[in-house]
Motif scaffolding. Structure first.
Motif, PDB file in Angstrom:
ATOM      1  N   VAL A  76     -33.681  -7.433  38.409  1.00 36.41           N
ATOM      2  CA  VAL A  76     -32.575  -6.250  37.673  1.00 36.41           C
ATOM      3  C   VAL A  76     -32.622  -6.081  36.034  1.00 36.41           C
ATOM      4  O   VAL A  76     -32.896  -5.201  35.611  1.00 36.41           O
ATOM      5  CB  VAL A  76     -31.234  -6.409  38.172  1.00 36.41           C
ATOM      6  N   ILE A  77     -32.737  -7.438  35.582  1.00 34.78           N
ATOM      7  CA  ILE A  77     -32.849  -7.610  34.114  1.00 34.78           C
ATOM      8  C   ILE A  77     -34.218  -6.810  33.751  1.00 34.78           C
ATOM      9  O   ILE A  77     -34.407  -6.140  32.588  1.00 34.78           O
ATOM     10  CB  ILE A  77     -32.682  -8.804  33.607  1.00 34.78           C
ATOM     11  N   TYR A  78     -35.338  -7.300  34.338  1.00 40.54           N
ATOM     12  CA  TYR A  78     -36.395  -6.674  33.887  1.00 40.54           C
ATOM     13  C   TYR A  78     -36.636  -5.111  34.118  1.00 40.54           C
ATOM     14  O   TYR A  78     -36.799  -4.329  33.210  1.00 40.54           O
ATOM     15  CB  TYR A  78     -37.777  -7.107  34.901  1.00 40.54           C
ATOM     16  N   PHE A  79     -35.919  -4.646  35.114  1.00 42.16           N
ATOM     17  CA  PHE A  79     -35.845  -3.019  35.238  1.00 42.16           C
ATOM     18  C   PHE A  79     -35.144  -2.430  33.947  1.00 42.16           C
ATOM     19  O   PHE A  79     -35.656  -1.517  33.554  1.00 42.16           O
ATOM     20  CB  PHE A  79     -35.149  -2.883  36.674  1.00 42.16           C
ATOM     21  N   LEU A  80     -34.060  -3.013  33.975  1.00 44.39           N
ATOM     22  CA  LEU A  80     -33.273  -2.400  32.705  1.00 44.39           C
ATOM     23  C   LEU A  80     -33.532  -2.670  31.481  1.00 44.39           C
ATOM     24  O   LEU A  80     -33.532  -1.656  30.635  1.00 44.39           O
ATOM     25  CB  LEU A  80     -31.592  -2.935  32.967  1.00 44.39           C
ATOM     26  N   THR A  81     -34.661  -3.525  31.191  1.00 44.38           N
ATOM     27  CA  THR A  81     -35.189  -3.772  29.725  1.00 44.38           C
ATOM     28  C   THR A  81     -36.456  -3.221  29.739  1.00 44.38           C
ATOM     29  O   THR A  81     -37.195  -3.714  28.704  1.00 44.38           O
ATOM     30  CB  THR A  81     -34.955  -5.306  29.641  1.00 44.38           C
ATOM     31  N   LEU A  82     -37.101  -2.563  30.779  1.00 42.18           N
ATOM     32  CA  LEU A  82     -38.516  -2.353  30.898  1.00 42.18           C
ATOM     33  C   LEU A  82     -39.442  -3.751  30.621  1.00 42.18           C
ATOM     34  O   LEU A  82     -40.126  -3.730  29.723  1.00 42.18           O
ATOM     35  CB  LEU A  82     -39.057  -1.561  29.791  1.00 42.18           C
ATOM     36  N   GLY A  83     -38.808  -4.658  31.350  1.00 41.00           N
ATOM     37  CA  GLY A  83     -39.661  -6.100  31.370  1.00 41.00           C
ATOM     38  C   GLY A  83     -39.575  -6.795  30.251  1.00 41.00           C
ATOM     39  O   GLY A  83     -40.680  -7.326  29.636  1.00 41.00           O
ATOM     40  N   PHE A  84     -38.426  -6.728  29.646  1.00 39.93           N
ATOM     41  CA  PHE A  84     -37.948  -7.085  28.001  1.00 39.93           C
ATOM     42  C   PHE A  84     -38.967  -6.492  27.034  1.00 39.93           C
ATOM     43  O   PHE A  84     -39.631  -7.194  26.393  1.00 39.93           O
ATOM     44  CB  PHE A  84     -38.160  -8.770  28.192  1.00 39.93           C
ATOM     45  N   CYS A  85     -38.903  -5.386  27.322  1.00 39.09           N
ATOM     46  CA  CYS A  85     -40.022  -4.482  26.392  1.00 39.09           C
ATOM     47  C   CYS A  85     -41.494  -4.721  26.775  1.00 39.09           C
ATOM     48  O   CYS A  85     -42.196  -5.031  25.834  1.00 39.09           O
ATOM     49  CB  CYS A  85     -39.568  -4.590  25.184  1.00 39.09           C
ATOM     50  N   TRP A  86     -41.844  -5.094  27.867  1.00 40.00           N
ATOM     51  CA  TRP A  86     -43.165  -5.237  28.228  1.00 40.00           C
ATOM     52  C   TRP A  86     -43.534  -6.650  28.082  1.00 40.00           C
ATOM     53  O   TRP A  86     -44.584  -7.175  28.489  1.00 40.00           O
ATOM     54  CB  TRP A  86     -44.040  -4.182  27.987  1.00 40.00           C
ATOM     55  N   ILE A  87     -42.965  -7.549  27.288  1.00 45.45           N
ATOM     56  CA  ILE A  87     -43.308  -8.827  27.030  1.00 45.45           C
ATOM     57  C   ILE A  87     -43.019  -9.594  27.994  1.00 45.45           C
ATOM     58  O   ILE A  87     -44.102 -10.462  28.266  1.00 45.45           O
ATOM     59  CB  ILE A  87     -42.395  -9.447  25.742  1.00 45.45           C
ATOM     60  N   GLY A  88     -42.031  -9.642  28.992  1.00 47.61           N
ATOM     61  CA  GLY A  88     -41.899 -10.305  29.902  1.00 47.61           C
ATOM     62  C   GLY A  88     -43.062 -10.071  31.097  1.00 47.61           C
ATOM     63  O   GLY A  88     -43.277 -10.766  31.859  1.00 47.61           O
ATOM     64  N   THR A  89     -43.354  -8.852  31.110  1.00 44.38           N
ATOM     65  CA  THR A  89     -44.333  -8.319  32.052  1.00 44.38           C
ATOM     66  C   THR A  89     -45.675  -8.755  31.596  1.00 44.38           C
ATOM     67  O   THR A  89     -46.308  -9.277  32.526  1.00 44.38           O
ATOM     68  CB  THR A  89     -44.146  -6.660  32.158  1.00 44.38           C
TER      69      THR A  89
END
Length: 119
Positions: A76-89
Motif C-alpha cells: 500500500v505504501i509503495y502504491f501510494l508513493t509510487l514506490g517511494f518515488c521509484w527509489i524503493g522499486t
C-alpha cells in the motif's frame, strides 16, 4: 524415489533452496515429505516473477511485488508513493532474489509446521 528427487521435482527450485529444504526436511518420513512438497510447491514464489512484478512498478503500479510476497502494508505504501518515488522499486529490483528467498524460507517453515503438526 529418494528424498533428494522428491525435492528436485519442485518446479524452478534453485540449488540454494534445494540445500535449505534438504536440511529442513531431513527428519521427515517419505509420506510427510510428499505432503510437504505438495504444500510448499503451492506457496513458493519464483524470483523471476517477483522481478517482473517489480518492473511493473515503473508503469505506475508500484508495490505489486510486495502484495505478492504478503507484505500488504508495504504494498500500500509503495502504491501510494509510487514506490517511494521509484527509489524503493529500484532497491527491490536489486534485492528481488533475496526477497523471494526470504519469503520461500518462511513458506517452507510454515509448510513444515503444517506437516509435522498434522495441519
Amino acid at each position: 524415489m529418494n528424498n533428494r528427487n522428491i525435492l528436485m521435482s519442485i518446479q524452478g527450485i534453485t540449488p540454494e533452496e534445494l540445500m535449505y529444504l534438504q536440511h529442513a526436511t531431513a527428519t521427515l518420513s517419505e509420506e510427510q515429505l510428499k505432503s510437504f512438497v505438495f504444500l510448499y510447491s503451492g506457496k513458493r514464489k519464483n524470483a523471476q516473477d517477483i522481478m517482473l512484478f517489480t518492473l511493473i512498478g515503473f508503469l505506475g503500479f508500484a508495490g505489486i511485488q510486495r502484495f505478492v510476497l504478503n507484505q500488504v502494508a508495504m504494498g500500500v505504501i509503495y502504491f501510494l508513493t509510487l514506490g517511494f518515488c521509484w527509489i524503493g522499486t529500484i532497491v527491490d529490483i536489486i534485492n528481488h532474489k533475496s526477497m523471494t528467498d526470504e519469503y520461500n524460507q518462511r513458506m517452507a517453515r510454515e509448510s513444515l509446521n503444517m506437516v509435522m503438526g498434522g495441519f
